[in-house]
Structures are given as structure tokens and as C-alpha cells.
Write an enzyme that holds these catalytic residues in place. Sequence first.
Site, PDB file in Angstrom:
ATOM      1  N   THR A 137       0.840  -1.196   0.000  1.00  0.00           N
ATOM      2  CA  THR A 137       0.000   0.000   0.000  1.00  0.00           C
ATOM      3  C   THR A 137       0.874   1.245   0.000  1.00  0.00           C
ATOM      4  OG1 THR A 137      -0.144  -0.052   2.417  1.00  0.00           O
ATOM      5  CG2 THR A 137      -1.887  -1.155   1.187  1.00  0.00           C
ATOM      6  N   ASP A 138       0.411   2.288  -0.684  1.00  0.00           N
ATOM      7  CA  ASP A 138       1.221   3.481  -0.869  1.00  0.00           C
ATOM      8  C   ASP A 138       0.829   4.598   0.088  1.00  0.00           C
ATOM      9  OD1 ASP A 138       3.027   2.673  -2.983  1.00  0.00           O
ATOM     10  OD2 ASP A 138       1.257   2.588  -4.262  1.00  0.00           O
ATOM     11  N   LYS A 139       1.384   5.745  -0.127  1.00  0.00           N
ATOM     12  CA  LYS A 139       1.249   6.876   0.780  1.00  0.00           C
ATOM     13  C   LYS A 139      -0.213   7.196   1.074  1.00  0.00           C
ATOM     14  CE  LYS A 139       2.397  11.780   1.231  1.00  0.00           C
ATOM     15  NZ  LYS A 139       3.009  12.953   0.569  1.00  0.00           N
TER      16      LYS A 139
END
EC number: 5.4.99.-
Length: 423
Positions: free
Chosen positions: A141-143
Site C-alpha cells: 500500500t502506498d502513501k
Amino acid sequence: MGFPRLWAALLRNWGRWTARPGPRVPGLPPMAGNKVPPALASHQPDRKGRGGWVWEETEHPAKRVKGGEDEEPPRKLPKRKIVLLMAYSGKGYHGMQRNLGSSQFRTIEDDLVSALVQAGCIPENHGTDMRKMSFQRCARTDKGVSAAGQVVSLKVWLIDDILDKINSHLPSHIRILGLKRVTGGFNSKNKCDARTYCYMLPTFAFAHKDRDVQDESYRLSAETLQQVNRLLACYKGTHNFHNFTSQKGPREPSARRYILEMYCEEPFVREGLEFAVIKVKGQSFMMHQIRKMVGLVVAIVKGYAPESVLERSWGEEKVDVPKAPGLGLVLERVHFEKYNQRFGGDGLHEPLDWTQEEGKVTAFKEQYIYPTIVSTERDERSMAQWLNTLPIHNFSGTALGAADTGAKVPSSLEGSEGDGDTD
């Protein structure tokens, strides 16, 4: 004096015997290794005395001395391969994956590894080289992206009360909700059959373009919800999603992805604002793919784009597909159906089923994830700002044509990167 009398005299005087160096009495066995009376333990004769008996104190095992204090030797526990069920709110983090050498960008794994070391589950050197504990996450999962059902695999010491000890060293918005033993070669990313994400958004995003961009009194009608679900269902099956990411060309085989289901649930009201949750389950997703899938459906429902743009976006032509904000994206669940079929019923391993943890997952979403999305949307108005950019997209031409207009999405909306399940 005969030998029997000599032997009897020796036995009578045994209690008054005192160890001294000197010749050994003929006929008596050596006494080295016999237990020394306490009174004699501190008066050992010189080991070099010829023919003398040597008294050895063996009551206390050797201890390591560190800093002037006795220290017990460390326990050597075997490591075991496990999976952890994680939930976290991604706000304020630069994604899930740890970036060694970039300490200025805090990630979820930074806090997790620190907690594992402090809890005594892994040695400290495993924190700097995560390969030593065979660490792997299901989804990167990203920012800004949250998770209610992330799963990581790793090798740890199975200490007592392991979950409580790990959680005691984690912030409240990161929780370990479950633990299961797995096979030694298990890899959470490679063994994952599918991933389910949800995207929470205010329903005014589906209001027609002629209405106010942020009309908090808007309520999603049954007809509009039906239209949304009809469009989302078009994504089911295998399609070429090269237009839904910046990483793939139209002829790359890896741009083809299989979507099992996608639908929008019934809306609900939070703090006077109506929200809805879109759920999508697929084998894997590319960078920004889910956000662009949501963004294109929103553009169609609002009246900015024709429905035919969906079919065009799966062709080789480059199509301008808007990317919805990353705020509402949540990793809902990961699936291990093939692993469960092979090992879940063998009597040695547990199936990777988190039914018993569902209550804790729901409670975490209600306490940390949903309130964060609602409050951030109210404070930063990310959806309203993004909706204002839809008129600048060119849905009738190609993406190249849209770029010629000089339109640019505000950088504040680019902060939260998408789902990030990249190859």
C-alpha cells in the site's frame, strides 16, 4: 594390625577427615570429583601438589558477567514461520514498505519492525536486514492508504503473549489482530490468490455536473446507485488496463488484469455527510489502477464522459483516465484459497481464515479508518478539489490531446499514491 582392622579405623575417622596434600593411602580410591563439605570449599589445596586430592565446587553453573552483574545466558528458541493480520490507518505514512536509507519517510513497516525487536520476537540485526526473517507483505500500500486486512509473513520467536507484547510497542492506529502458523516456505505475496480493496467517497461525487460540486445535502438516489453498479460491473473479467496505470504499455501482457467483482454498497451518513463504499476484488492491481477505475466511473455518472469511453480505455488507444484521490482507498482483505485447499485441512496447518477476527477488524475500521477519512475530507476537501479538475479532461479524444490543453491536476491531490500492488 590386619587389613580389616585398618579399614574399620578409617571408616570410624571418616567424619573427622581433613583434606591435605600428601601421599594417598594405599587401597583407597581417588577422591577427585567428590562433593566437598561447605567448610572445605574455600580451602582448596594446590592443584599441583603431588598425590593430593583436588576438591571441586560444582554446585553453581557458570554465568556471564556483564557490567559487574550476573547475567543468565540467552535462551535459544527456534524460529517459526507465521503470518500476522494487520490493520492500520495510513495517514501520515509514506506507504507500507520500508525504505532503508530514507529515514525521513516514515512507513508502516518501520513501526512494525521496531515493535518486533522491542517485544523480543526477532533479534535486532533482523531489523536492518529483513531478509533474515523472510519478511514479505501481501500488498504494498502506498502513501496515505489504510488497511483493515493486511497480511505479512515472517519468521519469529514464538514468545508468550506475543500479540499483546507486539501491540504494546505499536501506536494505537497500527494493530496486530491475529496470528497463524504457516508452512516454512510460505510467502504472503506469492501465495495470495486475490485482494479486496474498498474505496470510501462522499456521494456528492456522483451528483450531476450541473449541481454544486460540494453539496453536503446531496443524497444518492436508488436510480443513481443502480447506474453506478451497472458501470462498475463492466470491469468484471479480464481487460487490458494499460490506461489505468503509468507503468504499462498497451501490448504488455502484464497490463491484463482479472477483476472478480466490483460494486457499490448502500450509502450511510457520517457527521451530516453521506458516504458510500465501493468494493473491488481482483487477482492483483497495478499502481493507481483502482483510483482510475473509480475516477472514470465518477466522470461518466456526472456527465463528463460517455459510457463508450470504458470500452475505448481497454483498447490500445491512449485514453485520458482521471485518477480519484487516494484518501478513501483501503486494503480490505487478502485471500489464500489455493493454500487453504492444499494445507488448510491436512491436520497440521491452520487455514488462513480470519472469521474469528472479523469483529476486531470492523471495530478498528469504525474507530480509526472511517473517522480519519471523514475528518480529512472535511478539512482538506480532497474530493471536491478533484471534482473541479474533471472538466479539463478530454474524454472524447486521446490522452495526448488532453495534455495539449495544458491542464494539470493540483499537486495536493497527488499526495496519496494508490493501491500499489505492482509486479
